[in-house]
Design a protein around this motif. Sequence first.
Motif, PDB file in Angstrom:
ATOM      1  N   GLU A 250      -6.729  24.503 -24.279  1.00 40.77           N
ATOM      2  CA  GLU A 250      -8.124  24.910 -24.212  1.00 40.77           C
ATOM      3  C   GLU A 250      -8.300  26.360 -24.625  1.00 40.77           C
ATOM      4  O   GLU A 250      -9.237  26.713 -25.337  1.00 40.77           O
ATOM      5  N   PHE A 251      -7.393  27.222 -24.172  1.00 39.89           N
ATOM      6  CA  PHE A 251      -7.515  28.649 -24.474  1.00 39.89           C
ATOM      7  C   PHE A 251      -6.133  29.211 -24.761  1.00 39.89           C
ATOM      8  O   PHE A 251      -5.114  28.588 -24.465  1.00 39.89           O
TER       9      PHE A 251
ATOM     10  N   THR B 261     -13.948  36.256 -32.735  1.00 38.04           N
ATOM     11  CA  THR B 261     -12.940  36.174 -31.672  1.00 38.04           C
ATOM     12  C   THR B 261     -11.856  37.231 -31.877  1.00 38.04           C
ATOM     13  O   THR B 261     -11.371  37.834 -30.913  1.00 38.04           O
TER      14      THR B 261
ATOM     15  N   ASN C 120     -20.212  28.518 -29.205  1.00 38.45           N
ATOM     16  CA  ASN C 120     -19.860  27.438 -28.276  1.00 38.45           C
ATOM     17  C   ASN C 120     -19.411  26.190 -29.022  1.00 38.45           C
ATOM     18  O   ASN C 120     -18.466  25.500 -28.603  1.00 38.45           O
TER      19      ASN C 120
ATOM     20  N   THR D 119     -15.699  27.134 -30.547  1.00 35.25           N
ATOM     21  CA  THR D 119     -14.623  27.463 -29.600  1.00 35.25           C
ATOM     22  C   THR D 119     -14.649  26.621 -28.333  1.00 35.25           C
ATOM     23  O   THR D 119     -13.629  26.526 -27.639  1.00 35.25           O
TER      24      THR D 119
ATOM     25  N   PHE E 214     -16.451  27.460 -25.801  1.00 37.79           N
ATOM     26  CA  PHE E 214     -16.797  28.405 -24.740  1.00 37.79           C
ATOM     27  C   PHE E 214     -18.060  29.163 -25.122  1.00 37.79           C
ATOM     28  O   PHE E 214     -18.365  29.324 -26.306  1.00 37.79           O
ATOM     29  N   THR E 215     -18.756  29.652 -24.105  1.00 41.76           N
ATOM     30  CA  THR E 215     -19.821  30.600 -24.393  1.00 41.76           C
ATOM     31  C   THR E 215     -19.172  31.932 -24.759  1.00 41.76           C
ATOM     32  O   THR E 215     -17.984  32.173 -24.457  1.00 41.76           O
TER      33      THR E 215
ATOM     34  N   GLN F 143     -17.964  33.688 -21.622  1.00 39.31           N
ATOM     35  CA  GLN F 143     -16.741  33.085 -21.089  1.00 39.31           C
ATOM     36  C   GLN F 143     -15.517  33.538 -21.883  1.00 39.31           C
ATOM     37  O   GLN F 143     -14.480  33.870 -21.306  1.00 39.31           O
ATOM     38  N   TYR F 144     -15.650  33.564 -23.195  1.00 44.06           N
ATOM     39  CA  TYR F 144     -14.517  33.937 -24.041  1.00 44.06           C
ATOM     40  C   TYR F 144     -14.133  35.393 -23.810  1.00 44.06           C
ATOM     41  O   TYR F 144     -12.941  35.729 -23.727  1.00 44.06           O
TER      42      TYR F 144
ATOM     43  N   MET G 128     -12.366  35.604 -20.400  1.00 42.98           N
ATOM     44  CA  MET G 128     -11.031  35.024 -20.429  1.00 42.98           C
ATOM     45  C   MET G 128     -10.053  35.922 -21.180  1.00 42.98           C
ATOM     46  O   MET G 128      -8.898  36.075 -20.771  1.00 42.98           O
TER      47      MET G 128
ATOM     48  N   LEU H 128     -10.702  32.235 -12.823  1.00 44.37           N
ATOM     49  CA  LEU H 128      -9.826  31.763 -13.880  1.00 44.37           C
ATOM     50  C   LEU H 128      -8.420  31.447 -13.381  1.00 44.37           C
ATOM     51  O   LEU H 128      -7.801  30.470 -13.804  1.00 44.37           O
TER      52      LEU H 128
END
Length: 302
Positions: free
Chosen positions: A41-42, A197, A229, A232, A234-235, A238-239, A242, A281
């Motif tokens: 996911e990340f 990113t 979103n 990725t 994610f908003t 959120q990114y 994280m 997280l």
Amino acid sequence: MSVTPFVLAYKQGYAIQVNQPGDPLFYYVDYDERSHDVNMEFQHFHDFYEMHILLDRTAAHIIEGSLYEIQPFDIVLLKPSLLHKTQYPKGAPPKRVIINFAMPRSVPGLESGYNELFSIFEESLPIFRFTEERCKDIFTPLNDIFALSQHPSAVNSVAIHSKFVDFLYTIHRYSHENGYVVQETGSSMSRQIYAITSYIHSHYQQELSLEGISKAFFVSAHHLSRQFNKVTGFTLTQYIQMTRIRNAQQLLLNSSMKITEIAEQCGFASFSQFNRSFNKLSGMSPSAYRRREHSEKLRLGE
């Protein structure tokens, strides 16, 4: 005169292991395939070195927010604490070899040599692509390691270590012939999102906002929010959070900085905001995370 195509030894589901993660010297070579369904996911990081070699099809590697397309026999080099993840395509699962390892570099009389050898992990572009002729030389030590693993013994572990140093040396020897070139892939919007990113990974210590980033990249805030979103998962907020938390985790593991200093260095406006985000997280407080990881290192080192 026909030329025999190069083949890298492979056996699905096979693994070679010397010692344990956390030991000063360890190797874990994993031969397997990975499908699109198990994409992470990340991005994540390790406290050991990792090498990724794709054997068929194509895939993508995201390193510190930047997207790199990889082809069969490309060698991805990842030093410790580097945020990364692999994206595998839909369809038949690609085969790949992943090597996790650590080795002592403070060998008396060889310190400068080891530092030079490991300089390949410090390249700004940590992916190597070689001609088939060079691949034969570079991957021969890996095939030797595969053969040695078929007859495990204490002395074979020494041979495996020697062959792996030879593998790194051969990459270093031909590193000036690296043919990997970053190519633009995907839609213009997805390329722009991955540029954003990458920007976040370079500027997470600073104040970041949807409005500020949209202005920097000349795109409307509403459009950026929706497309970010979509690409990725994610908003944007959120990114950013994280990315900051992953970097905070690295500092908790690899530095003696105070937790309040880590929160500030990673771009959090307040310690309470850092605590809330970290708990959400990581499932625990920053201090508990540091204690747990340090205890695990001590246990593995016993």
